[in-house]
Each structure stands twice: as structure tokens, then as C-alpha cells.
Design a protein around this motif. Structure first.
Motif, PDB file in Angstrom:
ATOM      1  N   MET A 121      -6.671   9.434 -27.110  1.00  0.00           N
ATOM      2  CA  MET A 121      -5.945   8.216 -27.358  1.00  0.00           C
ATOM      3  C   MET A 121      -4.706   8.125 -26.463  1.00  0.00           C
ATOM      4  SD  MET A 121      -6.475   5.680 -29.112  1.00  0.00           S
ATOM      5  CE  MET A 121      -5.909   4.299 -29.950  1.00  0.00           C
ATOM      6  N   LYS A 122      -4.061   9.282 -26.226  1.00  0.00           N
ATOM      7  CA  LYS A 122      -2.873   9.275 -25.372  1.00  0.00           C
ATOM      8  C   LYS A 122      -3.241   8.861 -23.951  1.00  0.00           C
ATOM      9  CE  LYS A 122      -0.353  12.789 -27.897  1.00  0.00           C
ATOM     10  NZ  LYS A 122       0.210  14.126 -27.859  1.00  0.00           N
ATOM     11  N   LEU A 123      -4.372   9.362 -23.466  1.00  0.00           N
ATOM     12  CA  LEU A 123      -4.815   8.991 -22.126  1.00  0.00           C
ATOM     13  C   LEU A 123      -5.105   7.500 -22.049  1.00  0.00           C
ATOM     14  CD1 LEU A 123      -5.606   9.914 -19.277  1.00  0.00           C
ATOM     15  CD2 LEU A 123      -7.913  10.279 -20.145  1.00  0.00           C
ATOM     16  N   PHE A 124      -5.709   6.966 -23.088  1.00  0.00           N
ATOM     17  CA  PHE A 124      -5.992   5.532 -23.161  1.00  0.00           C
ATOM     18  C   PHE A 124      -4.704   4.719 -23.065  1.00  0.00           C
ATOM     19  CE2 PHE A 124      -6.732   1.764 -25.940  1.00  0.00           C
ATOM     20  CZ  PHE A 124      -7.648   1.117 -25.116  1.00  0.00           C
ATOM     21  N   LEU A 164       0.604   2.390 -17.767  1.00  0.00           N
ATOM     22  CA  LEU A 164       1.047   2.699 -16.410  1.00  0.00           C
ATOM     23  C   LEU A 164       0.896   1.520 -15.448  1.00  0.00           C
ATOM     24  CD1 LEU A 164       2.299   4.962 -14.762  1.00  0.00           C
ATOM     25  CD2 LEU A 164      -0.006   5.701 -14.167  1.00  0.00           C
ATOM     26  N   PRO A 165      -0.258   0.855 -15.384  1.00  0.00           N
ATOM     27  CA  PRO A 165      -0.342  -0.308 -14.485  1.00  0.00           C
ATOM     28  C   PRO A 165       0.606  -1.445 -14.872  1.00  0.00           C
ATOM     29  CG  PRO A 165      -2.535   0.394 -15.144  1.00  0.00           C
ATOM     30  CD  PRO A 165      -1.555   1.168 -15.960  1.00  0.00           C
ATOM     31  N   SER A 185       7.597  -3.446 -12.819  1.00  0.00           N
ATOM     32  CA  SER A 185       8.691  -2.926 -11.989  1.00  0.00           C
ATOM     33  C   SER A 185       8.668  -3.561 -10.609  1.00  0.00           C
ATOM     34  CB  SER A 185       8.580  -1.408 -11.861  1.00  0.00           C
ATOM     35  OG  SER A 185       8.665  -0.800 -13.113  1.00  0.00           O
ATOM     36  N   TRP A 186       7.476  -3.603  -9.999  1.00  0.00           N
ATOM     37  CA  TRP A 186       7.385  -4.223  -8.678  1.00  0.00           C
ATOM     38  C   TRP A 186       7.803  -5.692  -8.747  1.00  0.00           C
ATOM     39  CZ3 TRP A 186       4.320  -8.417  -7.321  1.00  0.00           C
ATOM     40  CH2 TRP A 186       4.410  -8.803  -5.987  1.00  0.00           C
TER      41      TRP A 186
END
Length: 111
Positions: A1-4, A10-11, A17-18
Motif C-alpha cells: 500500500m505504501k508503494l501504491f 510522487l508524480p 512543483s514544476w
């Protein structure tokens, strides 16, 4: 679940940010963070999609909101037993506290 969650967040963080840095032209000497690159990227996407470049950021924001709702729905579905137990417990404690309040009010109003 953390990876999900990491692969979801992240994206969004990178794009946000960009977008913020390039929109306000805080480039730190990096071309990709300039306002010129920002306008160029949205002009290219607008030409590829055949829509006005100004209409792309609201569309992206709506997509992020929908994706976020889907991610939270998946998380809620995976933890539905814990959520249901928490809901039952909170409802039971609120019923008990309201009964105690009613009893206290009836005792204080009795002659």
C-alpha cells in the motif's frame, strides 16, 4: 500500500512543483523551470490536443482530483473493516454520551 501511495503522490508532487516554480519563474538557472519553458510546454500540449493552452491546467487539476478520489476510495475499501469498527464505536460512544447528558439534565431539573 505504501508503494501504491508513493507511486500516486510522487508524480503529483513533481508536476505541482514544476508548475509552481515555472509559473512564477523561479528557475535557479534551470531552463525547464523558466516561464518561457512553461508557456512552451503548454503551447505544445495545446497544439497536440487541439485545445487552447490556457485550458490545460484546469483539466490536469480535475484529473488529479478524480485520481485522488479513486486512490482514497481504494484505501477505504481496503480498510473497510477498520473503518466500520471505528464508525460503530464512535456511534456507540456518542449515544452513550447523549444518554448521560439527558440523564444529567433530567436529574438537575427534578425538584
Amino acid at each position: 500500500m505504501k508503494l501504491f501511495l508513493i507511486l500516486w503522490a510522487l508524480p503529483i508532487l513533481l508536476l505541482g512543483s514544476w508548475y509552481a516554480l515555472s509559473y512564477y519563474d523561479m528557475n535557479f538557472g534551470i531552463f525547464m523551470l523558466t516561464r518561457e519553458a512553461h508557456d512552451l510546454v503548454f503551447q505544445i500540449y495545446g497544439n497536440v490536443l487541439g485545445i487552447a493552452p490556457e485550458s490545460i491546467p484546469p483539466l490536469v487539476m480535475r484529473a488529479i482530483v478524480v485520481d485522488t478520489l479513486i486512490v482514497f476510495a481504494i484505501m477505504a475499501f481496503r480498510r473497510r473493516k477498520k473503518i466500520a469498527a471505528w464508525w460503530r464505536e464512535s456511534r456507540a460512544s456518542s449515544v452513550q454520551s447523549s444518554e448521560a447528558r439527558i440523564n444529567a439534565e433530567s436529574l438537575s431539573s427534578a425538584p
